[in-house]
Design a protein around this motif. Structure first.
Motif, PDB file in Angstrom:
ATOM      1  N   THR A  81       0.793  -1.201  -0.076  1.00  0.00           N
ATOM      2  CA  THR A  81       0.074  -0.033   0.041  1.00  0.00           C
ATOM      3  C   THR A  81       0.802   1.309   0.101  1.00  0.00           C
ATOM      4  O   THR A  81       2.082   0.995   0.012  1.00  0.00           O
ATOM      5  CB  THR A  81      -0.852   0.118   1.302  1.00  0.00           C
ATOM      6  N   TYR A 240      -8.536  -5.282  -3.746  1.00  0.00           N
ATOM      7  CA  TYR A 240      -7.132  -4.838  -4.049  1.00  0.00           C
ATOM      8  C   TYR A 240      -7.345  -4.359  -5.606  1.00  0.00           C
ATOM      9  O   TYR A 240      -6.688  -3.362  -6.176  1.00  0.00           O
ATOM     10  CB  TYR A 240      -6.318  -5.978  -3.908  1.00  0.00           C
ATOM     11  N   LYS A 269      -5.552   0.593  -0.410  1.00  0.00           N
ATOM     12  CA  LYS A 269      -4.511  -0.529  -1.105  1.00  0.00           C
ATOM     13  C   LYS A 269      -3.671   0.117  -1.993  1.00  0.00           C
ATOM     14  O   LYS A 269      -2.469   0.121  -2.144  1.00  0.00           O
ATOM     15  CB  LYS A 269      -5.264  -1.634  -1.465  1.00  0.00           C
TER      16      LYS A 269
END
Lengths: 436, 436
Positions: A81, A240, A269
């Motif tokens: 991230t 994601y 993310k």
């Protein structure tokens, strides 16, 4: 206190700037023993006020050793991230304004900016404009919320369905809501097998684009068709991978998600927004409102604004929209596309190195920026390898396991990661493998 | 991007400092029309990157008009809050570090600092040391989580009990978990009547210390006794008032809360921590873990650390402990006591002015920093009065209604509020009442 705000603020700002400047130097995975930080702190709270500069100096001596550096460009574990610079500074603005979003009037700016920025993001990822969204803390809460709505509309369907590779948040949602969780087997590419999907008695099906373990992509069009036939809510979890839909050439992975009843993705993310910021879109905001609002239907007029507390679990919310706004503006569509494309390029490079090297193997198809791989030898060998790599502190990778087969995972996702960082990961892996 | 971080940061810091310096000057309740902010923003996201300074300058032109100033010392609505200076700056540090707490190893500092600071707070409010705590976003989530645990231990008890003055989060928790909500009548001081409490078929009872409407204090010792006899989980909701327990002379209001199975309070309300930070303590952490953890019991060893994701809904959490730590240190016990005592003094002053003025009436016993009152005349008169007061922008108050009786509420709770601010509220109220 407020007299020193500018001075203390300069101290805090300098600390963060210097942290980000040297973040590559720290051991990525914290090397402390359990309890070390607890032991370094007083057991009781202070009676008298201390200066803020004391707090800042304790960051170096007490806190930093216990930090696993999610901001490091050499963090390749889980999903990497980024708390990007505009996102980090937006958190300062958010805290300064200290908004509490409950009803529209408690913060018109929060309510409307959340609607607008979440809609900007919808456009960026190419979802149709019938989708309305809001921000949750995490995808766990988003999946729970979607399941609550699905169960509320069909209370006698006590089954939640997902693939055996769905995230554990599905297990948690089912447990918390007292539903049976049915896991559908997957094919050789770890995709849910729609021919084995029975949605007839399910209140909801969760399909995943980019599973946590191996970023598999469930066949959403087929799943959606079966859900439609069975009258079952479809939630697409793209926590994601959703960010990748910002790039038109990657949109084919998301085929069919426009047929979902709800879709989740996490700007915290892969889109540079600091933790936490998870977006939940739905084509059925009215059903969210029925499930969550305490205002009875007959008291509403059709032109009432939808207060965001009426479509989610918490009554009050932070001004998270401000950081999403700052990040979307300071990167723009092209900036975000550029970073995602670069991450795919880096992951492709790494994948190539693994493929080309004797004694190593790529273990799952790569769709995005995650490479799953292993070294010839036993699971224990690979486990030991990962431990040594992470103990070196030079890089941090994680693993997954399927059918009792252990795989290493390298996830590219930090905005500061360069080709050198990825090459370092490969060098460390080979070095440690050779020395085993 | 990162080259300009220090420069952009100085801009953001200056903006927040100057905002806090002039926060008293803004209309407290936002005066915009619905949709104004939406109309001022582009309908589509930018394609190309913009500078962060653009975002900052739009704060003044676009965002500020839509802000209801929770940071204003003249905000007396709902429960007044403070994003204190150390808390605001800690949010910058939190975002800079961008920790994601999942398992201990993903951030040992987050996990251990959360345990330590929540324990410091436990000591400050005088709960016994068998209570273990963690941080949730809001009390909504805390009540939901406690109810989930209670229902998991007694799945065939499908009733949740609270007083008719409990917060609507109880309604929401019952709705989301498919439980019946039973509301117990209250006495003349708006307290749950324990003689009318039947807990035998309930999985949980929620008792409130400091109800949202009128800060009534339920008789927790009697409620606890009945819960113990019925084997029913007792959750004490002290979301607002819990902060007052930092002062020993106010502890009597909290008698019996040490008998609860779980206790919630919000440092983001009256303890200077920016939104969001809600603490949930329990004497039964093992039961929280059974309800929330996906790690089966037989896989755990007794000395395993309790990962915070195993006792709450979201898998990942922000490093909220850092702001709690900064605030507890920069104020210390004495600083927090000083502010709470001052707020009680100011509320007492205001209450006295209302009592002493012909044509006005105090409508509920005052235990903390909230005064409930009204002016002689109809509910509509009072409603109109409140509207005019809030439209003036000089102060912002809210209202409550019980048995169809409308009351005005003045809640002191902002750390920057002075006697002059409270006097202004009273002057504006009398001025508007006279002109009606």
């Amino acid at each position: 206190m407020s007299d020193s705000f500018r001075e203390d603020g300069a101290l805090a700002l300098d600390w963060v700037a210097s942290y980000l400047e040297r973040v590559r130097e720290f051991p990525v995975l914290s090397q402390v023993e359990p309890g070390a930080l607890r032991a370094a702190l007083p057991a009781a709270p202070p009676d008298e006020p201390e200066s803020f500069s004391n707090v800042v100096s304790d960051l170096d001596s007490i806190i930093l050793p216990g930090i696993t550096h999610w901001q490091s460009p050499r963090f390749f574990a889980y999903f990497a991230t980024t708390g990007s610079e505009p996102g980090v500074l937006a958190e300062l603005l958010i805290a300064g304004l200290n908004q509490v979003g409950i009803l529209w009037r408690t913060s018109p700016a929060l309510q409307e900016l959340e609607e607008v920025t979440v809609d900007w993001l919808r456009q960026l990822v190419g979802l149709p404009d019938e989708f309305r969204g809001h921000i949750e803390d995490t995808a766990s809460t988003g999946v729970l919320a979607a399941t609550i709505v699905a169960r509320a509309r069909q209370p006698d369907r006590r089954v939640l369905v997902c693939s055996e590779h769905a995230h554990s948040v599905a297990d948690k949602a089912a447990r918390l809501l007292d539903l049976e969780l049915r896991k559908v087997p997957t094919d050789e590419e770890f995709r849910l097998r729609p021919d084995l999907l029975d949605a007839d008695d399910a209140c909801a099906v969760i399909a995943t684009v980019g599973t946590t373990g191996m970023t598999a992509v469930d066949p959403v069009p087929e799943v959606a068709e079966r859900c439609a036939a069975a009258g079952t809510w479809l939630h697409v979890d793209a926590a994601y991978a959703g960010a990748a839909a910002v790039c038109p050439e990657l949109r084919h992975h998301f085929a069919g998600w426009e047929l979902a009843d709800s879709v989740g993705m996490n700007p915290h993310k892969w889109l540079g927004v600091p933790m936490d910021c998870s977006v939940l879109w739905t084509r059925r905001q009215d059903e969210f409102r029925s499930a969550f609002s305490l205002v009875p239907e007959f008291l509403r007029s059709p032109d009432d604004a939808v207060n965001l507390s009426e479509v989610s679990i918490p009554l009050g919310r932070r001004f998270r929209a401000l950081k999403l706004w700052a990040v979307l503006r300071c990167y723009g569509r092209s900036g975000l596309q550029g970073r995602i494309r670069e991450h795919l390029r880096l992951a492709g490079l790494f994948e190539g190195w693994v493929r080309d090297e004797a004694g190593w193997e790529v273990t799952a198809p790569r769709h995005f920026s995650l490479v799953c791989f292993r070294r010839d030898g036993s699971d224990e060998d690979n486990e030991r390898l990962l431990e040594r790599v992470n103990d070196s502190g030079e890089v941090f990778l994680s693993h997954t396991r399927f059918d009792d087969r252990y795989m290493l995972r390298l996830a590219v996702g930090n905005f500061r990661t360069t080709e050198d960082d990825v090459r370092l990961a490969w060098d460390v892996l080979r070095r440690e493998a050779a020395s085993l």
